[in-house]
Design an enzyme around this catalytic site. Structure first.
Site, short mmCIF file in Angstrom:
data_model
loop_
_atom_site.label_atom_id
_atom_site.label_comp_id
_atom_site.label_asym_id
_atom_site.label_seq_id
_atom_site.Cartn_x
_atom_site.Cartn_y
_atom_site.Cartn_z
N ASP A 30 0.09 -0.62 0.05
CA ASP A 30 -0.23 0.02 0.15
C ASP A 30 0.77 1.10 0.06
O ASP A 30 2.20 1.42 1.15
CB ASP A 30 -1.23 -0.48 1.19
CG ASP A 30 -1.85 1.17 1.11
OD1 ASP A 30 -2.01 2.17 1.04
OD2 ASP A 30 -3.20 0.29 1.28
N ILE A 31 0.83 2.41 -0.76
CA ILE A 31 1.57 3.42 -1.18
C ILE A 31 1.48 4.59 0.48
O ILE A 31 2.13 4.92 0.18
CB ILE A 31 0.89 4.30 -2.08
CG1 ILE A 31 0.06 4.40 -2.04
CG2 ILE A 31 1.86 3.53 -3.20
CD1 ILE A 31 -0.72 5.44 -3.78
N ASN A 86 -11.96 -3.32 3.81
CA ASN A 86 -13.78 -2.40 3.50
C ASN A 86 -14.20 -3.05 2.36
O ASN A 86 -14.17 -2.94 1.26
CB ASN A 86 -13.09 -1.46 3.45
CG ASN A 86 -12.03 -1.86 4.52
OD1 ASN A 86 -12.23 -1.23 5.73
ND2 ASN A 86 -10.52 -0.52 4.30
N GLN A 93 -14.33 1.57 2.00
CA GLN A 93 -13.95 1.47 0.67
C GLN A 93 -13.97 2.87 0.06
O GLN A 93 -14.94 3.00 -0.52
CB GLN A 93 -14.26 0.54 0.24
CG GLN A 93 -13.65 -0.29 -1.03
CD GLN A 93 -14.78 -1.41 -1.64
OE1 GLN A 93 -16.06 -2.11 -0.89
NE2 GLN A 93 -14.25 -2.01 -2.46
N HIS A 99 -9.44 -5.55 -1.83
CA HIS A 99 -8.64 -5.82 -1.76
C HIS A 99 -8.63 -5.91 -0.81
O HIS A 99 -9.41 -5.72 1.20
CB HIS A 99 -7.65 -4.96 -2.07
CG HIS A 99 -8.66 -3.36 -1.53
ND1 HIS A 99 -9.16 -2.70 -2.47
CD2 HIS A 99 -8.75 -2.72 -0.16
CE1 HIS A 99 -10.16 -1.77 -1.86
NE2 HIS A 99 -9.67 -1.36 -0.30
N HIS A 101 -6.14 -6.11 3.32
CA HIS A 101 -5.10 -5.04 3.31
C HIS A 101 -4.66 -5.83 4.76
O HIS A 101 -5.51 -7.03 5.43
CB HIS A 101 -5.85 -3.94 4.96
CG HIS A 101 -6.37 -2.78 3.46
ND1 HIS A 101 -5.84 -1.70 3.22
CD2 HIS A 101 -7.75 -2.90 3.48
CE1 HIS A 101 -7.10 -1.31 3.24
NE2 HIS A 101 -7.50 -1.46 2.65
P1 AMP Z 1 -9.79 1.43 0.84
O1 AMP Z 1 -10.47 2.25 1.71
O2 AMP Z 1 -9.74 0.19 1.15
O3 AMP Z 1 -10.67 1.17 -0.67
O4 AMP Z 1 -8.22 1.23 0.36
C1 AMP Z 1 -7.43 1.48 -0.16
C2 AMP Z 1 -6.09 0.93 0.02
O5 AMP Z 1 -5.75 1.16 -0.97
C3 AMP Z 1 -5.54 2.70 0.79
O6 AMP Z 1 -4.47 2.35 1.68
C4 AMP Z 1 -4.54 3.03 -0.54
O7 AMP Z 1 -3.31 4.33 0.14
C5 AMP Z 1 -4.53 2.65 -1.19
N1 AMP Z 1 -3.99 2.69 -2.95
C6 AMP Z 1 -4.36 3.88 -3.61
N2 AMP Z 1 -3.50 3.84 -4.64
C7 AMP Z 1 -2.36 3.26 -4.94
C8 AMP Z 1 -1.71 1.91 -5.35
N3 AMP Z 1 -1.43 3.21 -6.70
N4 AMP Z 1 -1.14 2.22 -4.56
C9 AMP Z 1 -0.70 1.36 -3.48
N5 AMP Z 1 -1.79 1.30 -3.26
C10 AMP Z 1 -3.02 2.31 -3.14
#
Ligand code: AMP
Ligand code: ZN
Length: 136
Positions: A30-31, A86, A93, A99, A101
Site C-alpha cells: 500500500d502506498i 473494507n 472502501q 482488496h 489489507h
Molecule cells: P480502501 O479504503 O480499503 O479502499 O483502501 C484503499 C487503499 O489503497 C488505501 O490504503 C490506499 O493507500 C491504497 N492505494 C491507493 N492507490 C494505490 C496505489 N496506486 N498503489 C498502492 N496502494 C494504493
C-alpha cells in the site's frame, strides 16, 4: 475497468511494489501504509467487493492472503498482523476493486483498530441471528 487504479496495476500500466503473484491474485505494498510493510491482496479479475466474487476466486484471494500474512509476519520476526477488508463506502472502501489489507503490528505502534462495544436488548441477539440466517 478502464478507470480502476488496481486494474491498471494488474495490467502493469502503473507501477507497484509487488510481493506476490499467481494466476488469480496479486499482492503489493500500500502506498499510504498504516504501518510500513502494509500489503494489499487483490483479485486480478475486477470485482467491486467480496460478495461479488465467486467461490473459487474468493477462496484463491483468501488463501493468498494467508500466505502473504505468514511471509509478512516472518519478515518482521513473527510480528502480529491485522487483516481488514473494507466492503462498501459505509465500511470505508475507497478503491472499488476488492482488496484485503494485511497490516503488520508492532509493540507500541500508534495504530488503533479497536472499536467500542455496544449491547443488545433482551432477545435482540436472537432476532439479529434469525434475520441473517434468512439470507444464507
Ligand atoms: P480502501 O479504503 O480499503 O479502499 O483502501 C484503499 C487503499 O489503497 C488505501 O490504503 C490506499 O493507500 C491504497 N492505494 C491507493 N492507490 C494505490 C496505489 N496506486 N498503489 C498502492 N496502494 C494504493
Ligand atoms: Zn479493477
Amino acid at each position: 475497468m478502464e478507470d480502476c487504479i488496481f486494474c491498471k496495476i494488474v495490467d502493469g500500466k502503473i507501477p507497484a511494489a509487488k510481493v506476490y503473484e499467481d494466476v488469480k491474485v496479486i499482492s503489493f505494498l500500500d502506498i499510504m501504509p498504516a504501518n510500513k510493510g502494509h500489503c494489499l491482496v487483490i483479485p486480478k479479475k475486477h470485482s467491486e467487493n467480496l460478495t461479488e466474487m465467486n467461490e473459487d476466486d474468493s477462496a484463491s484471494l483468501i488463501n493468498a492472503a494467508r500466505k502473504i500474512a505468514k511471509a509478512l509476519s516472518l519478515s518482521f520476526g513473527n510480528a502480529g498482523f491485522n487483516i481488514i477488508m473494507n466492503n462498501g463506502k459505509e465500511a470505508g472502501q475507497i478503491v472499488n476493486h476488492a482488496h484485503i489489507h494485511i497490516i503488520p503490528r508492532f509493540q507500541k505502534d500508534r495504530l488503533r483498530i479497536k472499536w467500542s462495544h455496544i449491547k443488545y436488548g433482551e432477545n435482540e441477539i436472537n432476532e439479529y441471528a434469525d434475520k441473517i440466517r434468512k439470507f444464507i
